[in-house]
Write a protein that holds these residues in place. Structure first.
Motif, PDB file in Angstrom:
ATOM      1  N   ALA A  68       0.836  -1.207   0.000  1.00  0.00           N
ATOM      2  CA  ALA A  68       0.000   0.000   0.000  1.00  0.00           C
ATOM      3  C   ALA A  68       0.867   1.252   0.000  1.00  0.00           C
ATOM      4  O   ALA A  68       0.570   2.226  -0.700  1.00  0.00           O
ATOM      5  CB  ALA A  68      -0.927  -0.015   1.213  1.00  0.00           C
ATOM      6  N   ALA A  69       1.939   1.239   0.757  1.00  0.00           N
ATOM      7  CA  ALA A  69       2.833   2.397   0.799  1.00  0.00           C
ATOM      8  C   ALA A  69       3.607   2.563  -0.504  1.00  0.00           C
ATOM      9  O   ALA A  69       3.982   3.672  -0.878  1.00  0.00           O
ATOM     10  CB  ALA A  69       3.810   2.262   1.968  1.00  0.00           C
ATOM     11  N   LEU A  70       3.854   1.467  -1.208  1.00  0.00           N
ATOM     12  CA  LEU A  70       4.603   1.515  -2.462  1.00  0.00           C
ATOM     13  C   LEU A  70       3.721   1.748  -3.685  1.00  0.00           C
ATOM     14  O   LEU A  70       4.241   1.953  -4.781  1.00  0.00           O
ATOM     15  CB  LEU A  70       5.373   0.205  -2.649  1.00  0.00           C
ATOM     16  CG  LEU A  70       6.497  -0.063  -1.651  1.00  0.00           C
ATOM     17  CD1 LEU A  70       7.047  -1.472  -1.856  1.00  0.00           C
ATOM     18  CD2 LEU A  70       7.594   0.957  -1.799  1.00  0.00           C
ATOM     19  N   THR A  71       2.392   1.735  -3.532  1.00  0.00           N
ATOM     20  CA  THR A  71       1.487   1.839  -4.672  1.00  0.00           C
ATOM     21  C   THR A  71       1.710   3.085  -5.526  1.00  0.00           C
ATOM     22  O   THR A  71       1.747   2.973  -6.760  1.00  0.00           O
ATOM     23  CB  THR A  71       0.023   1.759  -4.194  1.00  0.00           C
ATOM     24  OG1 THR A  71      -0.147   0.544  -3.488  1.00  0.00           O
ATOM     25  CG2 THR A  71      -0.940   1.794  -5.356  1.00  0.00           C
ATOM     26  N   GLY A  98      -2.616   9.960   5.730  1.00  0.00           N
ATOM     27  CA  GLY A  98      -2.853   9.725   7.148  1.00  0.00           C
ATOM     28  C   GLY A  98      -2.037   8.579   7.718  1.00  0.00           C
ATOM     29  O   GLY A  98      -1.978   8.406   8.926  1.00  0.00           O
ATOM     30  N   ARG A  99      -1.407   7.808   6.852  1.00  0.00           N
ATOM     31  CA  ARG A  99      -0.550   6.725   7.320  1.00  0.00           C
ATOM     32  C   ARG A  99       0.816   7.261   7.689  1.00  0.00           C
ATOM     33  O   ARG A  99       1.261   8.270   7.162  1.00  0.00           O
ATOM     34  CB  ARG A  99      -0.348   5.671   6.231  1.00  0.00           C
ATOM     35  CG  ARG A  99      -1.492   4.744   6.056  1.00  0.00           C
ATOM     36  CD  ARG A  99      -1.081   3.689   5.073  1.00  0.00           C
ATOM     37  NE  ARG A  99      -2.016   2.586   5.185  1.00  0.00           N
ATOM     38  CZ  ARG A  99      -1.835   1.427   4.626  1.00  0.00           C
ATOM     39  NH1 ARG A  99      -0.744   1.222   3.923  1.00  0.00           N
ATOM     40  NH2 ARG A  99      -2.713   0.477   4.756  1.00  0.00           N
ATOM     41  N   SER A 100       1.474   6.532   8.548  1.00  0.00           N
ATOM     42  CA  SER A 100       2.848   6.851   8.891  1.00  0.00           C
ATOM     43  C   SER A 100       3.554   5.540   9.177  1.00  0.00           C
ATOM     44  O   SER A 100       3.260   4.877  10.170  1.00  0.00           O
ATOM     45  CB  SER A 100       2.890   7.773  10.112  1.00  0.00           C
ATOM     46  OG  SER A 100       4.217   8.136  10.382  1.00  0.00           O
ATOM     47  N   LEU A 137      12.165   3.357   2.787  1.00  0.00           N
ATOM     48  CA  LEU A 137      11.091   4.260   2.417  1.00  0.00           C
ATOM     49  C   LEU A 137      10.270   4.604   3.650  1.00  0.00           C
ATOM     50  O   LEU A 137       9.720   3.718   4.302  1.00  0.00           O
ATOM     51  CB  LEU A 137      10.181   3.617   1.356  1.00  0.00           C
ATOM     52  CG  LEU A 137       8.988   4.449   0.900  1.00  0.00           C
ATOM     53  CD1 LEU A 137       9.464   5.668   0.116  1.00  0.00           C
ATOM     54  CD2 LEU A 137       8.061   3.619   0.042  1.00  0.00           C
ATOM     55  N   ALA A 138      10.198   5.878   3.951  1.00  0.00           N
ATOM     56  CA  ALA A 138       9.373   6.350   5.054  1.00  0.00           C
ATOM     57  C   ALA A 138       8.157   7.052   4.474  1.00  0.00           C
ATOM     58  O   ALA A 138       8.282   7.921   3.610  1.00  0.00           O
ATOM     59  CB  ALA A 138      10.155   7.308   5.940  1.00  0.00           C
ATOM     60  N   VAL A 139       6.979   6.641   4.920  1.00  0.00           N
ATOM     61  CA  VAL A 139       5.728   7.241   4.475  1.00  0.00           C
ATOM     62  C   VAL A 139       5.187   8.052   5.644  1.00  0.00           C
ATOM     63  O   VAL A 139       4.871   7.501   6.690  1.00  0.00           O
ATOM     64  CB  VAL A 139       4.729   6.155   4.038  1.00  0.00           C
ATOM     65  CG1 VAL A 139       3.402   6.776   3.649  1.00  0.00           C
ATOM     66  CG2 VAL A 139       5.299   5.344   2.894  1.00  0.00           C
ATOM     67  N   ASP A 140       5.118   9.359   5.455  1.00  0.00           N
ATOM     68  CA  ASP A 140       4.569  10.229   6.487  1.00  0.00           C
ATOM     69  C   ASP A 140       3.823  11.367   5.809  1.00  0.00           C
ATOM     70  O   ASP A 140       3.715  11.414   4.584  1.00  0.00           O
ATOM     71  CB  ASP A 140       5.670  10.749   7.415  1.00  0.00           C
ATOM     72  CG  ASP A 140       6.753  11.525   6.693  1.00  0.00           C
ATOM     73  OD1 ASP A 140       6.690  11.616   5.453  1.00  0.00           O
ATOM     74  OD2 ASP A 140       7.658  12.041   7.352  1.00  0.00           O
ATOM     75  N   GLY A 141       3.286  12.272   6.589  1.00  0.00           N
ATOM     76  CA  GLY A 141       2.468  13.357   6.049  1.00  0.00           C
ATOM     77  C   GLY A 141       3.195  14.251   5.071  1.00  0.00           C
ATOM     78  O   GLY A 141       2.673  14.573   4.005  1.00  0.00           O
ATOM     79  N   THR A 144      -1.891   8.064  -3.637  1.00  0.00           N
ATOM     80  CA  THR A 144      -1.302   8.863  -2.560  1.00  0.00           C
ATOM     81  C   THR A 144      -2.394   9.430  -1.661  1.00  0.00           C
ATOM     82  O   THR A 144      -2.264   9.428  -0.435  1.00  0.00           O
ATOM     83  CB  THR A 144      -0.453  10.011  -3.141  1.00  0.00           C
ATOM     84  OG1 THR A 144       0.571   9.456  -3.954  1.00  0.00           O
ATOM     85  CG2 THR A 144       0.178  10.841  -2.046  1.00  0.00           C
ATOM     86  N   LEU A 145      -3.477   9.899  -2.275  1.00  0.00           N
ATOM     87  CA  LEU A 145      -4.587  10.417  -1.480  1.00  0.00           C
ATOM     88  C   LEU A 145      -5.246   9.317  -0.648  1.00  0.00           C
ATOM     89  O   LEU A 145      -5.697   9.563   0.472  1.00  0.00           O
ATOM     90  CB  LEU A 145      -5.624  11.084  -2.378  1.00  0.00           C
ATOM     91  CG  LEU A 145      -5.178  12.353  -3.109  1.00  0.00           C
ATOM     92  CD1 LEU A 145      -6.315  12.888  -3.968  1.00  0.00           C
ATOM     93  CD2 LEU A 145      -4.683  13.404  -2.150  1.00  0.00           C
ATOM     94  N   LEU A 146      -5.289   8.109  -1.197  1.00  0.00           N
ATOM     95  CA  LEU A 146      -5.927   7.003  -0.476  1.00  0.00           C
ATOM     96  C   LEU A 146      -5.116   6.547   0.742  1.00  0.00           C
ATOM     97  O   LEU A 146      -5.693   6.028   1.692  1.00  0.00           O
ATOM     98  CB  LEU A 146      -6.169   5.821  -1.413  1.00  0.00           C
ATOM     99  CG  LEU A 146      -7.248   6.045  -2.478  1.00  0.00           C
ATOM    100  CD1 LEU A 146      -7.323   4.861  -3.416  1.00  0.00           C
ATOM    101  CD2 LEU A 146      -8.601   6.321  -1.837  1.00  0.00           C
TER     102      LEU A 146
END
Length: 143
Positions: free
Chosen positions: A10-13, A61-63, A71-75, A56-58
């Protein structure tokens, strides 16, 4: 034994959308007939960037940190990804528009030269586009 890192698909989508469109775009450029390439490339690029934007919009809110810490997924990262994907989609639409140029060219001859000034192409619906003659540097008698 080597352990595989945890991957959050999901983070890599958003990245997968863009990379997938780029891969298919290279294949289209290699094997598609010339008259089919431009509209196909525009559609592929839009699917990749809009898909990346929507995904990205979907996941907003994830972190999380994924791919073994690569890969860090944050706001802030998601905001930048969405901004870049949205601007890229608009840029693709701007670059793909060829209806106003009689020569159907992908590039402007010289962006700093106003249309119709000496040195720009002279275009008409009947004769097509022809470069105007310019003499540079100007002759001493002209100065």
């Amino acid at each position: 034994m080597i352990e595989a890192p945890d991957l959050s698909l999901a983070a890599l989508t958003p990245l997968l959308f863009v990379f997938g469109a780029a891969l298919v775009g290279v294949l289209v450029e290699s094997f598609a007939p010339r008259h089919v390439r431009q509209p196909t490339q525009v559609a592929l690029a839009l699917v990749g960037t809009v898909g990346g934007f929507v995904s990205t919009l979907l996941i907003a809110g994830r972190s999380e940190v994924t791919a073994g810490g690569a890969l860090a997924v944050d706001g802030a990262g998601l905001f930048l990804q969405a901004t870049i994907a949205g601007l890229a989609a608009l840029s693709i639409l701007l670059f793909a528009e060829r209806g106003l140029d009689p020569a159907k060219s992908a590039f402007v001859a010289s962006a700093a030269v106003p249309a119709g000034s000496p040195g720009t192409a002279s275009c008409s619906p009947t004769s097509g586009c022809r470069p105007r003659s310019t003499h540079w540097p100007p002759s001493p008698s002209a100065a």
